[in-house]
Design an enzyme around this catalytic site. Structure first.
Site, mmCIF file in Angstrom:
data_model
loop_
_atom_site.group_PDB
_atom_site.id
_atom_site.type_symbol
_atom_site.label_atom_id
_atom_site.label_comp_id
_atom_site.label_asym_id
_atom_site.label_seq_id
_atom_site.Cartn_x
_atom_site.Cartn_y
_atom_site.Cartn_z
ATOM 1 C CB CYS A 45 -1.024 0.005 1.116
ATOM 2 S SG CYS A 45 -1.917 1.499 1.233
ATOM 3 C CB CYS A 75 -0.694 2.350 4.154
ATOM 4 S SG CYS A 75 -2.263 1.786 3.502
ATOM 5 C CG ASP A 76 3.125 1.062 4.402
ATOM 6 O OD1 ASP A 76 2.752 1.725 5.620
ATOM 7 O OD2 ASP A 76 3.156 0.017 4.216
#
Length: 321
Positions: free
Chosen positions: A137, A140-141
């Site tokens: 992701c 997300c990261d």
């Protein structure tokens, strides 16, 4: 000994969507039961640093966040069940579901929050380095790789979108694809090829994710040429596997409407499925955003939709009586 559990609201799944639905459902007096499923807490249980969930100044841990959500849901009256549903009967209300141990769950409304799982390459080194440079992701990261060298693995819409997104954080993005052409939509490909911060490696597949010494995490990828078999090494700080997601909807095939990718269809702007009294929220119905905060938001929507549905049913039954 098997048992029968009855509730006004049954929730399948205990990630951000399911637990948010449980919090709102419990506060509305519906005494929801949450069947936690095969992965209690959802995908955040395998996530380390979380920096994009509102309300926390400092980085928090994914498992801790889910523990807090579950504690909050239980505090306001939701009941957690360690079970996995294996059969569903949605032909009439109340709905009947069966757990793998034989327990039966009877419910007036059903909230489906079973989520979606990222598809992985299946390498041992990939599993070992997840959360240590290997991710599925970018949204997300990606923030953790500002100014660093990153690679995206895949060739569809997900991979191209992830590569483009990562250019917000770094100008050293490599997209690795095992074929000589992308499957992504043409407009996405055009954006990708025009971007100077992205280079493409064709006919390459990841043979191994290479970790550094000690706790260094990912430091390189060993790539195999799909035509010649030759192995080459690419130094990277982050590797994003972007080969799609698989929604956990197997139980509902032939019972609820879904799209070509298996995601449950809901009425736009709601959590309503094609069966009255059945609601879907979180990643099981969302192939676009797939974030903890959006899952939590749709979990709230599902509980409110279920509450309104029951209020209407109770009113009509009262009038009929």
């Amino acid at each position: 000994m098997t048992a029968t559990h009855s509730t006004r609201m049954l929730i399948l799944g205990s990630g951000p969507a399911g637990l948010s639905a449980a919090i709102y459902g419990a506060r509305a007096g519906m005494a929801p039961i949450v069947v936690q499923g095969i992965q209690p807490g959802g995908q955040l249980m395998t996530t380390t640093d979380v920096e994009n969930y509102p309300g926390f100044r400092d980085v928090i841990q994914g498992p801790w966040l889910m523990e807090q959500m579950q504690a909050q849901a239980e505090h306001v009256g939701a009941k957690m069940m360690w079970d996995m549903i294996v059969d569903v009967d949605l032909s009439q209300r109340p709905f009947r579901l069966t757990g793998d141990g034989g327990d039966v769950y009877v419910c007036d409304t059903l909230v489906i929050a079973t989520g979606a799982q990222a598809r992985w390459l299946g390498l041992e080194s990939e599993t070992r380095l997840r959360g240590q440079g290997v991710s599925a992701c970018a949204t997300c990261d990606g923030f953790f790789f500002r100014g660093k060298k990153v690679a995206v693995i895949g060739g569809g819409n997900t991979a191209v979108e992830e590569a483009l997104y990562l250019t917000n954080h770094t100008h050293d993005v490599t997209l690795i694809h095992r074929r000589d052409s992308f499957r992504a939509e043409k407009i996405l490909q055009e954006r990708l090829f025009k971007h100077h911060g992205i280079k493409v490696l064709w006919n390459k597949e990841v043979a191994e994710f290479i970790g550094g010494e000690g706790n260094a995490g990912l430091v390189a990828l060993d790539l195999r040429d799909t035509k010649t078999g030759e192995i080459s090494r690419l130094d990277v700080d982050g590797g994003f596997v972007a080969i799609g997601h698989h929604p956990s909807t197997e139980l509902f095939v032939g019972k609820l409407d879904h799209d070509d990718d298996g995601y449950l269809r809901v009425k736009p702007g709601t959590s309503l499925t094609n069966i009255p009294g059945v609601f879907a929220c979180g990643d099981v119905a969302d192939k676009v955003y797939r974030q903890a905060i959006t899952a939590a938001g749709t979990g709230c929507m599902a509980a409110l939709d279920a509450e309104r549905f029951l209020a209407e049913v109770d009113f009509e039954e009262g009038v009929a009586a």
